[in-house]
Motif scaffolding. Structure first.
Motif, PDB file in Angstrom:
ATOM      1  N   LEU A   2       0.827  -1.196   0.000  1.00 30.08           N
ATOM      2  CA  LEU A   2       0.000   0.000   0.000  1.00 30.08           C
ATOM      3  C   LEU A   2       0.870   1.257   0.000  1.00 30.08           C
ATOM      4  O   LEU A   2       1.896   1.300   0.675  1.00 30.08           O
ATOM      5  N   GLY A   3       0.435   2.284  -0.730  1.00 23.62           N
ATOM      6  CA  GLY A   3       1.146   3.550  -0.723  1.00 23.62           C
ATOM      7  C   GLY A   3       1.215   4.136   0.682  1.00 23.62           C
ATOM      8  O   GLY A   3       2.250   4.633   1.121  1.00 23.62           O
ATOM      9  N   LYS A   4       0.098   4.015   1.401  1.00 18.55           N
ATOM     10  CA  LYS A   4       0.067   4.536   2.769  1.00 18.55           C
ATOM     11  C   LYS A   4       1.113   3.847   3.639  1.00 18.55           C
ATOM     12  O   LYS A   4       1.793   4.489   4.441  1.00 18.55           O
ATOM     13  N   THR A   5       1.234   2.526   3.476  1.00 12.56           N
ATOM     14  CA  THR A   5       2.204   1.779   4.275  1.00 12.56           C
ATOM     15  C   THR A   5       3.623   2.225   3.941  1.00 12.56           C
ATOM     16  O   THR A   5       4.454   2.424   4.836  1.00 12.56           O
ATOM     17  N   ALA A   6       3.899   2.403   2.639  1.00 15.54           N
ATOM     18  CA  ALA A   6       5.222   2.890   2.227  1.00 15.54           C
ATOM     19  C   ALA A   6       5.494   4.229   2.904  1.00 15.54           C
ATOM     20  O   ALA A   6       6.577   4.465   3.444  1.00 15.54           O
ATOM     21  N   GLY A   7       4.472   5.102   2.905  1.00 18.13           N
ATOM     22  CA  GLY A   7       4.614   6.404   3.538  1.00 18.13           C
ATOM     23  C   GLY A   7       4.872   6.281   5.031  1.00 18.13           C
ATOM     24  O   GLY A   7       5.687   7.002   5.596  1.00 18.13           O
ATOM     25  N   SER A   8       4.181   5.354   5.665  1.00 20.02           N
ATOM     26  CA  SER A   8       4.369   5.189   7.109  1.00 20.02           C
ATOM     27  C   SER A   8       5.774   4.689   7.434  1.00 20.02           C
ATOM     28  O   SER A   8       6.373   5.120   8.420  1.00 20.02           O
ATOM     29  N   LEU A   9       6.285   3.794   6.616  1.00 17.94           N
ATOM     30  CA  LEU A   9       7.642   3.291   6.856  1.00 17.94           C
ATOM     31  C   LEU A   9       8.653   4.416   6.657  1.00 17.94           C
ATOM     32  O   LEU A   9       9.592   4.595   7.440  1.00 17.94           O
ATOM     33  N   PHE A  10       8.438   5.202   5.607  1.00 16.62           N
ATOM     34  CA  PHE A  10       9.298   6.339   5.294  1.00 16.62           C
ATOM     35  C   PHE A  10       9.305   7.325   6.472  1.00 16.62           C
ATOM     36  O   PHE A  10      10.359   7.733   6.965  1.00 16.62           O
ATOM     37  N   LEU A 301      13.048  16.293  -3.480  1.00 17.99           N
ATOM     38  CA  LEU A 301      13.137  14.849  -3.708  1.00 17.99           C
ATOM     39  C   LEU A 301      12.143  14.109  -2.811  1.00 17.99           C
ATOM     40  O   LEU A 301      11.438  13.189  -3.247  1.00 17.99           O
ATOM     41  N   ALA A 302      12.068  14.547  -1.535  1.00 20.89           N
ATOM     42  CA  ALA A 302      11.131  13.903  -0.610  1.00 20.89           C
ATOM     43  C   ALA A 302       9.711  14.002  -1.145  1.00 20.89           C
ATOM     44  O   ALA A 302       8.956  13.022  -1.130  1.00 20.89           O
ATOM     45  N   GLN A 303       9.364  15.174  -1.647  1.00 17.45           N
ATOM     46  CA  GLN A 303       7.998  15.347  -2.171  1.00 17.45           C
ATOM     47  C   GLN A 303       7.746  14.482  -3.397  1.00 17.45           C
ATOM     48  O   GLN A 303       6.667  13.937  -3.585  1.00 17.45           O
ATOM     49  N   GLN A 304       8.775  14.379  -4.227  1.00 19.46           N
ATOM     50  CA  GLN A 304       8.620  13.588  -5.446  1.00 19.46           C
ATOM     51  C   GLN A 304       8.444  12.105  -5.113  1.00 19.46           C
ATOM     52  O   GLN A 304       7.633  11.412  -5.730  1.00 19.46           O
ATOM     53  N   ILE A 305       9.185  11.641  -4.123  1.00 19.74           N
ATOM     54  CA  ILE A 305       9.044  10.239  -3.699  1.00 19.74           C
ATOM     55  C   ILE A 305       7.617  10.004  -3.225  1.00 19.74           C
ATOM     56  O   ILE A 305       6.957   9.031  -3.594  1.00 19.74           O
ATOM     57  N   GLU A 306       7.132  10.932  -2.414  1.00 20.69           N
ATOM     58  CA  GLU A 306       5.773  10.840  -1.892  1.00 20.69           C
ATOM     59  C   GLU A 306       4.750  10.735  -3.034  1.00 20.69           C
ATOM     60  O   GLU A 306       3.814   9.951  -2.980  1.00 20.69           O
ATOM     61  N   ARG A 307       4.955  11.535  -4.080  1.00 15.99           N
ATOM     62  CA  ARG A 307       4.030  11.511  -5.232  1.00 15.99           C
ATOM     63  C   ARG A 307       4.178  10.235  -6.046  1.00 15.99           C
ATOM     64  O   ARG A 307       3.206   9.545  -6.339  1.00 15.99           O
ATOM     65  N   ASP A 308       5.428   9.930  -6.417  1.00 18.46           N
ATOM     66  CA  ASP A 308       5.649   8.811  -7.339  1.00 18.46           C
ATOM     67  C   ASP A 308       5.189   7.482  -6.753  1.00 18.46           C
ATOM     68  O   ASP A 308       4.764   6.590  -7.490  1.00 18.46           O
ATOM     69  N   TYR A 309       5.320   7.332  -5.440  1.00 21.07           N
ATOM     70  CA  TYR A 309       4.963   6.049  -4.838  1.00 21.07           C
ATOM     71  C   TYR A 309       3.644   6.122  -4.076  1.00 21.07           C
ATOM     72  O   TYR A 309       3.341   5.273  -3.265  1.00 21.07           O
ATOM     73  N   ARG A 310       2.884   7.174  -4.324  1.00 21.70           N
ATOM     74  CA  ARG A 310       1.490   7.259  -3.884  1.00 21.70           C
ATOM     75  C   ARG A 310       1.313   7.105  -2.372  1.00 21.70           C
ATOM     76  O   ARG A 310       0.448   6.364  -1.909  1.00 21.70           O
ATOM     77  N   PHE A 311       2.146   7.811  -1.614  1.00 20.87           N
ATOM     78  CA  PHE A 311       1.985   7.771  -0.153  1.00 20.87           C
ATOM     79  C   PHE A 311       0.609   8.298   0.228  1.00 20.87           C
ATOM     80  O   PHE A 311      -0.020   7.821   1.152  1.00 20.87           O
ATOM     81  N   VAL A 312       0.187   9.351  -0.461  1.00 21.46           N
ATOM     82  CA  VAL A 312      -1.151   9.888  -0.224  1.00 21.46           C
ATOM     83  C   VAL A 312      -1.838  10.009  -1.572  1.00 21.46           C
ATOM     84  O   VAL A 312      -1.203   9.901  -2.616  1.00 21.46           O
ATOM     85  N   GLU A 313      -3.126  10.218  -1.528  1.00 30.15           N
ATOM     86  CA  GLU A 313      -3.856  10.278  -2.789  1.00 30.15           C
ATOM     87  C   GLU A 313      -3.647  11.620  -3.472  1.00 30.15           C
ATOM     88  O   GLU A 313      -3.575  12.634  -2.821  1.00 30.15           O
TER      89      GLU A 313
END
Lengths: 313, 479
Positions: A2-10, A301-313
């Motif tokens: 899940l994108g959310k999970t990736a975001g939480s780990l990050f 870069l942090a913002q781009q990672i967040e977008r590319d890997y769909r941390f949030v919608e």
């Protein structure tokens, strides 16, 4: 995953790294405040600026009194960047990503949160401060150990590592940003003992004063400190080291997903363009400009990672 | 009835009967306990608490500071059920769950039971959990109650009663599993000596059972996800635990959206469809488009996907009607109506306060009764007459008179006791039992035992964790 999970780990990794960095900053500030009370207020101010907490601190307090700064940075619940708040956020993110963490990692995060809550229940007395700060570092070491020893080397691992090194690069760059004037070769009082102490402080705030001396001998020079913190690839808190690690992890994500994202391109150009040149050339272009630019690129870069890997919608 | 405290009381104790010899299911355990050093058990009990804390097996109490995460007290003395006792219980449970499922199907189709006049129509039409949108819907595999929890109490060697049915989203299964895990770590030698039936296959059975109910549009191996309201929910630990144990994703509403007629979850690589959703949110919050528009917990449009056979929702929407305590009083009729058999497990005699004759009797005998809200749960808003002060009884009487339809009453049962470990040795405490039942087109699976809840306070009959109740490991012995 899940994108959310990736975001939480990050973010779990970012917050843990932040708590440790802030503990180090407090440690370095405290040392100066003890040994040189005349400059203590200025030093505490620069510690707060580095940690991005100065504005909020001044809203609540009149002066840079040691005890108040330490309390604010350690345990003030109204300060979202206090170590207590940050570790709580790390734990909340770990809970959200719980199904992706091994039992060992989760328990290490949860235990450090519980231990911290107990240690910071009351204001920390000055003579207890070193112990408390050491405990924070130790707890982080436990999490790191469990993480490296038990986690699958998959995408989730890469996202957490990205969080760690983005945060660390940010922290090292901020230290340089606040102290850059001390490193400018043109400043007149160079070589005086004042600067030596200040320089030692910079090194201490990245836990690298021993490593520096081991590498460069007894001579402390602005150029070498800057080189050490920016370009030296074997130093685990240098910008170059962090950049390499970010690119390694982005590369692994590319391999796993078979997609080259914008974040991957940004990451590699961040390293190539900014860090593949000698320190002299960085100084020529202006140290302050260099750091400001690096901080901006790192945040982008942090913002781009967040977008590319769909941390949030 | 509540006068006696301690041993030699009118309550049935599952270890000693009425204070006599140790009953056979407990014999081996009792022998072991007698030879054990109490200080060692005390130490183990403290370790267990630390273990629960570091593992994060905590819950948040509604209305309290979110930072205040509490532990449910765990008692180290197991509750032991013999193979024979369990056979009898599980037959009764299976019969009941089959009947519940048949009842739900009927209510949302031809409503034969209402036409036959066996259940009053207004119990359905006035039931807040009744979902008109489910009328005529056929949930995949014909299953409504994929997971249910049937609360059972015991009053004597052969007397069991069903206290309530939980067909909505029964919780507590993570405690059943972690309690066993804790016991295995603390007292491995006990399990070498005594043959206890496994509970650890519950997560895999759950996954199999949910997968067997995949919707028509599922392609290949079903993707199962657990839907949670998020980390601030009181049962979040359980949600993440179950997802983790099944190897399923743990999703929140904002991870999901409808893509090409399927419910899909946002992954790092785009949207991937899911087939079966084990939701731990209430019906009202499932779909803001079709139910509560202010809900942030659900998935806009999931309802339309459901109707079109694109997803299985477990438990099916609208199953909550079966949790209603007024409806509960009709369960013996419901079982007979759909199975043609008498209920194997009896109900607790229940007065429906909506009925003027019943109400009169309840008001007359209020100090000796237990009165519950028909939609209540968690032990909130109930009166335990014998334990209440005069003032509390009088206050409750006013509430009851103002809105009698909202209440049912039951006699105060002499719930059985099981010993707990205290500093002064073993002491009897009242318990209940929640077995967990899985249903799929392939059949019904009941994990041996279930969750035993125990009132930790001497004399107390309230076992709910929100009211200071604890839990115990529950052993079903091998034949």
């Amino acid at each position: 995953m899940l994108g959310k999970t990736a975001g939480s780990l990050f973010w779990m990794a970012r917050y843990l790294e932040r708590s440790e960095n802030n503990a180090r900053l407090i440690d370095a500030g405290f040392r100066i405040a003890l040994t040189r009370s005349s400059t203590a207020a200025a030093e505490w101010r620069s510690v707060l600026v580095t940690a991005g907490q100065d504005v909020r601190f001044r809203q609540a307090h009149q002066d840079y009194h040691s005890q108040r700064v330490v309390d604010f940075m350690l345990r003030d619940p109204a300060n979202p960047s206090s170590i207590l708040s940050v570790v709580k956020q790390a734990r909340d993110n770990a809970r959200t990503a719980r199904t992706y963490l091994t039992r060992e990692v989760w328990e290490a995060v949860n235990t450090s949160w519980m231990a911290l809550g107990a240690q910071l229940k009351r204001q920390v007395r000055e003579d207890d401060l070193p112990d408390v700060l050491a405990a924070i570092r130790q707890n982080n070491a436990l999490v790191r150990g469990a993480f490296s020893g038990t986690m699958l080397r998959n995408d989730g691992y890469n996202f957490a590592r990205l969080g760690t090194f983005l945060e660390r690069a940010d922290n090292t760059a901020r230290i340089l940003d606040v102290k850059y004037y001390l490193l400018l070769p043109s400043v007149a009082h160079i070589g005086t003992s004042i600067d030596n102490v200040q320089w030692e402080t910079i090194l201490r705030s990245v836990s690298a004063h021993r490593a520096y001396h081991w590498l460069y001998g007894t001579e402390i020079s602005a150029l070498k400190i800057a080189e050490f913190l920016i370009l030296y690839k074997q130093m685990p808190r240098s910008l170059a080291f962090c950049c390499d690690q970010m690119n390694d992890n982005l590369g692994l994500l590319q391999r796993a997903y078979g997609v080259e994202t914008d974040a991957i391109r940004m990451g590699s150009s961040m390293c190539r363009e900014r860090l593949s040149r000698p320190i002299g050339s960085i100084f020529d272009g202006g140290l302050h400009e260099f750091i400001t630019d690096f901080l901006r690129a790192n945040a982008a870069l942090a913002q781009q990672i967040e977008r590319d890997y769909r941390f949030v919608e | 009835m509540l006068r006696g405290k301690g041993w030699g009381i009118p309550f049935f104790d599952e270890m000693t009967g009425h204070g006599g010899e140790v009953r056979s299911p407990y014999r081996d355990y009792h022998d072991w306990f007698d030879r054990e050093d109490a200080a060692r058990i005390q130490r183990k009990a403290q370790q267990a608490e630390a273990f629960f804390r570091t593992t994060g097996i905590t819950f948040n109490v509604y209305g309290e500071d979110e930072a205040d995460e509490r532990l449910i007290p765990f008692d180290v003395v197991p509750r032991i059920i013999s193979a024979g006792e369990w056979r009898r219980l599980s037959r009764g449970i299976e019969q009941r769950v089959r009947a519940l499922n048949a009842f739900l199907h009927d209510i949302y189709h031809r409503q034969e039971i209402l036409r036959a006049g066996r259940v009053p129509v207004n119990l359905i039409s006035r039931n807040e959990a009744f979902l008109p949108m489910m009328m005529g819907m056929d949930p995949p595999g014909g299953v409504y109650t994929h997971i249910s929890g049937i609360d059972i109490v015991r009053t004597g060697p052969n007397e069991y009663y069903v206290l309530e049915d939980n067909a909505r989203t029964p919780s507590g299964v993570s405690y059943m599993l972690e309690n066993r895990e804790t016991m295995l770590q603390m007292f491995p030698e006990l399990f070498a000596k005594i043959s206890v039936r496994e509970v650890s296959d519950y997560p895999l059975n759950l996954l199999k059972s949910l997968s067997a109910c995949a919707p028509p549009k599922c392609n290949g191996t079903p993707t199962v996800a657990v839907l949670t309201p998020g980390i601030h929910n009181s049962a979040y630990f359980e949600h993440s635990f179950i997802a983790d144990q099944m190897g399923a994703e743990l999703v929140e509403g904002h991870d999901l959206r409808v893509v090409d007629g399927r419910v899909a979850m946002r992954t790092t690589q785009g949207y991937t469809p899911i087939d079966v959703i084990y939701r731990r949110v209430d019906d009202d919050f499932l779909d803001p488009l079709n139910f509560r528009p202010d809900s942030m917990l659900g998935v806009p449009g999931i309802w339309d996907v459901y109707r079109a056979g694109g997803i299985t929702i477990a438990n099916a929407p609208g199953t909550g009607i079966a949790d209603d305590k007024a409806l509960y009083s009709y369960m013996p009729d419901i079982i007979e109506f759909y199975t043609g058999e008498k209920a194997l497990l009896p109900n607790v005699p229940t007065w429906r306060c909506s009925d003027p004759d019943h109400l009169k009797e309840v008001l007359d005998r209020l100090p000796e009764l237990v009165v519950k809200e028909v939609h209540g749960s968690g032990g909130y808003g109930m009166l335990v007459g014998p334990a209440a002060s005069r003032k509390e009884v009088a206050a409750f009487r006013r509430k009851l008179e103002a809105n009698p339809g909202n209440y049912i009453a039951q006699p105060t049962l002499s719930l059985s006791t099981v010993p707990i470990f205290t500093k002064a040795g073993l002491a009897p405490r009242h318990v209940d039992l929640r077995p967990f039942v899985l249903m799929s087109p392939q059949g019904i699976t009941i994990t041996p035992g279930g969750l035993t809840r125990v009132a930790m306070t001497k004399g107390s009959l309230v076992v709910n964790s929100s009211q200071g109740g604890g839990t115990k490991d529950t052993w079903v012995l091998e034949d």
